[in-house]
Design an enzyme around this catalytic site. Structure first.
Site, mmCIF file in Angstrom:
data_model
loop_
_atom_site.group_PDB
_atom_site.id
_atom_site.type_symbol
_atom_site.label_atom_id
_atom_site.label_comp_id
_atom_site.label_asym_id
_atom_site.label_seq_id
_atom_site.Cartn_x
_atom_site.Cartn_y
_atom_site.Cartn_z
ATOM 1 N N GLU A 60 0.765 -1.415 0.184
ATOM 2 C CA GLU A 60 -0.252 0.297 0.241
ATOM 3 C C GLU A 60 0.781 0.972 -0.035
ATOM 4 O O GLU A 60 0.229 2.194 -0.605
ATOM 5 C CB GLU A 60 -1.017 0.020 0.879
ATOM 6 C CG GLU A 60 -2.027 -0.906 1.252
ATOM 7 C CD GLU A 60 -1.333 -2.243 1.655
ATOM 8 O OE1 GLU A 60 -0.630 -2.763 2.054
ATOM 9 O OE2 GLU A 60 -2.381 -3.910 1.164
ATOM 10 N N HIS A 128 -12.020 -4.338 8.195
ATOM 11 C CA HIS A 128 -12.800 -4.188 7.104
ATOM 12 C C HIS A 128 -14.001 -2.658 7.520
ATOM 13 O O HIS A 128 -14.611 -3.817 6.271
ATOM 14 C CB HIS A 128 -12.591 -5.502 6.594
ATOM 15 C CG HIS A 128 -12.040 -6.599 6.631
ATOM 16 N ND1 HIS A 128 -10.225 -6.331 7.441
ATOM 17 C CD2 HIS A 128 -11.308 -7.427 5.366
ATOM 18 C CE1 HIS A 128 -9.560 -7.010 7.036
ATOM 19 N NE2 HIS A 128 -10.279 -7.828 5.710
#
Lengths: 338, 445, 326
Positions: A60, A128
């Site tokens: 990322e 999440h």
């Protein structure tokens, strides 16, 4: 708007392809995108190939940092780390993206998009389900688009890709299955222009992302009780169209801000403060805010940590001085009955 | 010296008006004679002309309810004068002011602050009070901790809380007898400090289907009705007229509509008949004024007009002046003109004032025959006409089917007793069952 | 790469110019004249000069905070005046005075810079990806210090560069010190090039005091990158002469750092050793070296005067307008 309803997935997919065809500097880059794990990008790799669709692996920070480097050289990368929660390792790169142009005297521009899903109500658990809107708002130099419906998703995505600055585009995952109308006019939706999703006279409710849907459902349930709710969707948190909100509060004299992000220093805090600053003399009630509780448990227990329709309804009725109204609106997937 | 924009007294009984719309924004220019403010007074709307040219400074906001004779705005002759009006402004909440008259409502002041003497008010309430020239010290707050909110300031301005600002004297309009009923209510409200903050009414476990605000015309009508019943002694006499002659006459008149340049309705015929009857039985065309029963020489008949497509969205009663001196055609034209104006919201004070008797025709709307109509004070009588229907009646010792018109006459028993009411009804019956020579002439012409 | 005499002189001139500017900054700070900090790069100049002098126009370089990048900026033609102006917050600085010292000069091949250690490697990967997609054979030379090798971003970026065969040369200036901490305390591998081999890209160690050695290693890696052969890591072993930053105590862990300025300046100073080498080869004379020094000192003096007269940043609004591009 009327006619056929389109799904969020197909609209985002079509828009991605349209923009990539329109400008061959647009690159789509990220993790698990060639096979399009989420589904936005199905068919994109097949059509545009490995030079325009770059599979980076779960890196990322590097994918965002590389995006910055590429953007400076004239490319227009769309970085997709799959989930907003996965952006945390990339915060260093995101802060650099935001301040790069200013701290270097405006000598370059960084036209890149960080495009990913956010939000809860699907029981996916604490890592999440994040809605880190405030994190992005707190990095100067980043723009932030948060669409709430299919039509806005299309227009805001086009603007994001064509913007010459770093734009974070958060699409709430609860809206992935959404179906909506598309307007005839498919031009980009300008940033910094809020949309009044429902007009009303008794109270101004400001909400983002999936919260817009919840607030609209609540407003509909309250209307037969004589409570007229105005729902405003800022569409972009940076830049923020506070003028539309202020104009509304001057009309209604009451305000409620509803957001899913952790309530401490959430977008609601910023918006409420700006309302106070600009419309103090028009407030007949203190401003209320509803936000996420912070850490979101998994499965159905996520409802304890996320704004619920009854909570929104109660805030409205108490501000307008009406009797409590029981609203039966589902917010998330009911995986188990407890 | 800035010109004052003062609420005029409209009609005989208006006491409070709603400021429906300022036509010019704060600080805007207005010319003398141009409409500066729309107001709604009980059942009429009125366009107030600006008393002078200049720059408007608004003291009472749009939507506020203000007493007549209140200064609601100022027109500054120059920009400097305007600036000084806004800057220094009307010293709205100077506590030194209480040289102000009478009911200063001291009891109320103690509620809106905590033991430390702090007053709580919302920013909006403070601004509205400032603009209306109301001293918050005289306002009771209904919010938490006695917090003063917009509704409290609005209520205060409706009730005429004494303001510190110079000319905002809010005397109640001197009205005839019925208004006296209002003042004990108002005084009572002032004398009692409101204990707990007003909260939403209890539903006692009943679910709410919907709510309609009780304000504007609806409220106005309701309060008038209650006032009426509170002051007079109503008695209702009911009966039926044989409407055959009228039906026949109307058919013939309708056939002549083009020549008459008027389409005569049953209502017109009834009004005309009522006017004749009142001339013959004048006692019921009177009012109790103080210690005297005044028998009016003018016969001004109020005709009830229902508003809205179904006639159920409010009620106005414009007046046909000198109805006894008008021909049937003139009555017809006047009635139509007033009904149109009523539905368009364009009735003036002149149209509404000076009634001496009222005729109400609900027959076309409903299924009822009889009712107990409520008198329009300070009148002494009201007749309500019900639904005309074919019924078997006795004529010449035989049963025939004839159109029958039911009526209900309420008279104020203080002024007119049953015999006098019957006297009127005789005359009325005569006019209806055997139409006048005038009507006959019209038919034959 | 066989060097001509002119090229050798160019290398020496660059070394001298960098040294003079560095000394000027040290003196300015210690005499209270500099409104900012300074991190001297003395006796490390060969790494930057060797790495950058023969790059082509269009190649990109990411520098470090050491010397505020002057050992890379000056060989690539960035003006001394714009360097000094930047340090004084003047609008004539190469970043308009906004950064103070970031070695970011896009039109001279320095696309951007962040002071977050190792983050520059990720940015460099982006620049390299762009060069690769452009297909014009341009490369990125990305300098990092030794402590960079401890960070997650370092490994993530280098792996990414290798996996995508990016045209990159990563040059590690290993001077053994991370501020006041010797690298042995936190790095497993003292030879940082071993990390490269572990990741799977070529790793080369060179003597950072030898400008020719550095240059040759870099050129080889640059050629490999230009030809699509992917990234290389070059670890240049070098020495930090002075403290981490001027005016800061030069300690190592909790004791004064063990240094040998006399020996270093005698034997390890690239300006001295390369001058001696070129004089011995007959490429340059002592007088010419003297003129090189004189020229740059004059240039610096003129630059400083111009900087003093230049306008500064007027207010925040001026900067705020730069936040977003149209």
């Amino acid at each position: 708007m009327s006619g056929k309803k389109y799904t969020m997935l197909e609209v985002v997919n079509a828009t991605l392809k349209e923009e990539m065809r329109r400008d061959d500097k647009v690159i789509y880059m990220g993790e698990c995108i060639a096979g399009s794990a989420v589904g936005w990008a199905s068919g994109v790799y097949e059509e545009f190939g490995a030079n325009r669709v770059i599979e980076t692996g779960l890196v990322e920070n590097t994918m965002v940092a590389a995006g910055i480097g590429m953007a400076e050289r004239g490319y227009r990368p769309i970085i997709d780390p799959m989930m907003a929660d996965f952006l945390t390792p990339a915060y260093a790169a995101m802060t650099v993206a935001g301040r790069n142009r200013l701290m270097h005297g405006g000598k370059m521009q960084i036209p890149m998009v960080i495009f990913t899903t956010m939000g809860g109500y699907l029981g996916l658990g604490p890592e999440h389900s994040g809605t880190p809107e405030t994190m992005v708002m707190h990095m100067p130099g980043l723009k932030l688009a948060v669409p709430s419906c299919v039509n806005d998703a299309r227009g805001l995505l086009k603007s994001a890709i064509r913007d010459n600055n770093p734009v974070v585009y958060f699409l709430h995952r609860r809206l992935i299955g959404d179906k909506g109308f598309l307007s005839e006019d498919d031009s980009p939706i300008p940033f910094g222009v809020a949309d009044i999703k429902r007009e009303g006279t008794d109270i101004t409710v400001v909400a983002t992302g999936f919260q817009v849907s919840l607030c609209l459902s609540v407003a509909e349930k309250l209307a037969p009780h004589g409570i007229s709710v105005e729902v405003i969707d800022p569409r972009t948190l940076v830049p923020l169209d506070i003028d539309t909100v202020i104009k509304s509060v001057k009309k209604t004299n009451r305000a409620l801000v509803v957001d899913e992000d952790f309530i401490t220093c959430g977008p609601g805090a910023e918006i409420a403060m700006q309302i106070m600053e600009h419309a103090f003399d028009w407030l007949d009630e203190p401003i209320k805010r509803i936000g996420g509780k912070g850490v979101v448990p998994a499965t159905s227990a996520d409802r304890f940590a996320l704004p619920q329709p009854q909570e929104i309804a109660d805030a409205i009725t108490s501000l307008v001085g009406a009797e409590r109204v029981s609203v039966d609106i589902a917010s998330g997937a009911r995986l188990f009955n407890y | 010296m800035a010109e004052q924009v003062i609420i005029p007294k409209l009609g005989m009984f208006s006491s409070a008006v709603t400021l429906t719309e300022w036509k010019v924004a704060e600080g805007g220019r207005i010319e003398a004679g141009e409409t500066v403010l729309d107001i709604e007074a009980e059942k009429t709307t009125f366009e107030m002309p600006a008393p002078a040219s200049g720059i408007l400074h608004i003291l009472a906001p749009q939507g506020a309810e203000m007493d007549v004779n209140t200064v609601v705005g100022l027109i500054a002759a120059s920009q400097e004068e305007y600036d000084s009006l806004c800057g220094g402004g009307a010293p709205a909440s100077s506590p030194a002011a209480p040289a102000a008259p009478a009911a200063a409502a001291p009891g109320m002041a103690s509620v809106s602050h905590d033991e430390g003497g702090r007053r709580f008010s919302t920013p909006l309430a403070r601004r509205l009070a400032r603009e209306a020239g109301i001293d918050l010290a005289g306002v009771a707050g209904s919010g938490p901790n006695g917090r003063i909110q917009k509704r409290d300031v609005e209520r205060a301005s409706r009730q005429g809380t004494p303001a510190a600002a110079a000319p905002a004297a809010s005397a109640r309009a001197p009205a005839a007898v019925p208004a006296a009923a209002a003042s004990p209510v108002a005084a009572a409200a002032r004398a009692q400090p409101q204990a707990a903050p007003a909260s939403a009414p209890s539903t006692n476990g009943r679910a709410i289907r919907g709510t309609i605000p009780y304000k504007g015309m609806r409220r106005s009508i309701g309060e008038n009705m209650m006032r009426s019943l509170a002051v007079n002694a109503p008695n209702t006499m009911m009966g039926e007229f044989d409407f055959s002659a009228m039906v026949r006459a109307r058919e013939l008149l309708v056939a002549r509509a083009e020549r008459l340049a008027a389409r005569i309705t049953y209502s017109d015929l009834v009004l005309h008949a009522a006017a004749q009857a009142l001339r013959a039985a004048p006692l019921i065309n009177s009012s109790l004024v103080g210690d005297e029963i005044v028998i009016w020489d003018d016969i001004n008949i109020g005709m009830a007009v229902g508003l809205g497509p179904n006639g159920d969205e409010g009620l106005l009663v414009p007046v046909i002046r000198n109805a006894d001196r008008l021909s049937l055609v003139e009555i017809s034209r006047k009635a139509k003109e007033l009904a149109d104006k009523a539905r368009a919201g364009k009735l003036t004070g002149q149209d509404m004032g000076g009634g001496t008797f009222t005729v109400s025709n609900f027959g076309s709307l409903g299924v009822s025959s009889f009712s107990t109509p409520i008198i329009n004070p300070p009148e002494a009588g009201i007749v309500a006409i019900g639904r005309m229907a074919k019924k078997p009646i006795v004529r010449n010792d035989g049963i025939v089917i004839a159109p029958v018109l039911p009526y209900s006459l309420t008279h104020d028993h203080r002024i007119v007793d049953g015999a006098a009411a019957e006297h009127f009804l005789h005359a009325f019956k005569k006019s209806i069952e055997s139409p006048s020579p005038e009507v006959a002439e019209l038919i034959l012409a | 790469m066989k060097l001509t005499n002119d090229q050798k002189r160019l290398l020496l001139d660059n070394l001298i110019r960098v040294r003079e500017v560095d000394q000027w900054f040290v003196d300015a700070l210690l005499s209270g004249k500099l409104p900012l900090f300074y991190h001297s790069t003395q006796i490390q100049e060969a790494v930057g000069v060797g790495g950058c002098t023969f790059l082509e126009e269009g190649d990109s370089v990411y520098a470090t905070h050491r010397g505020h990048g002057i050992s890379k900026l000056i060989p690539r033609g960035v003006s001394i005046e714009s360097i000094i102006a930047e340090h004084y917050g003047k609008l004539t600085g190469y970043c308009g005075g906004a950064s103070g010292w970031h070695p970011c000069v896009p039109d001279k091949g320095f696309p951007m810079y962040t002071a977050l250690i190792s983050e520059n490697l990720g940015l460099a990967c982006g620049t390299a990806m762009a060069h690769k997609l452009d297909g014009k054979g341009r490369v990125v030379v990305s300098f990092e210090g030794d402590s960079s090798a401890a960070k997650a971003e370092f490994h993530e970026a280098i792996n990414f560069a290798g996996a995508n065969k990016l045209p990159m040369v990563i040059i590690i200036e290993n001077n053994g010190m991370a501020q006041i901490t010797p690298i042995e305390t936190f790095l497993v591998n003292k030879d940082i090039a071993n990390y490269a081999k572990g990741i799977g890209i070529p790793g080369v160690i060179v003597d950072g005091q030898d400008v020719i050695a550095v240059m040759e290693a870099v050129q080889e890696a640059v050629e490999r990158a230009r030809n699509g052969g992917g990234p290389t890591m070059i670890e240049a072993k070098t020495i930090r002469l002075r403290a981490h930053a001027e005016g800061v105590e030069d300690v190592s862990l909790n004791a004064p750092r063990v240094t040998d300025h006399e020996a270093w300046l005698r034997d390890k100073d690239p300006v001295k050793t390369f001058s001696a080498q070129l004089i011995a080869e007959g490429v340059v004379t002592q007088a010419e070296i003297g003129r090189m020094q004189q020229d740059v000192r004059e240039e610096i003096a003129q630059a400083y005067e111009a900087v003093q007269a230049a306008p500064g940043i007027p207010d925040y609004a001026h900067l705020q307008n730069l936040l977003f591009a149209d």
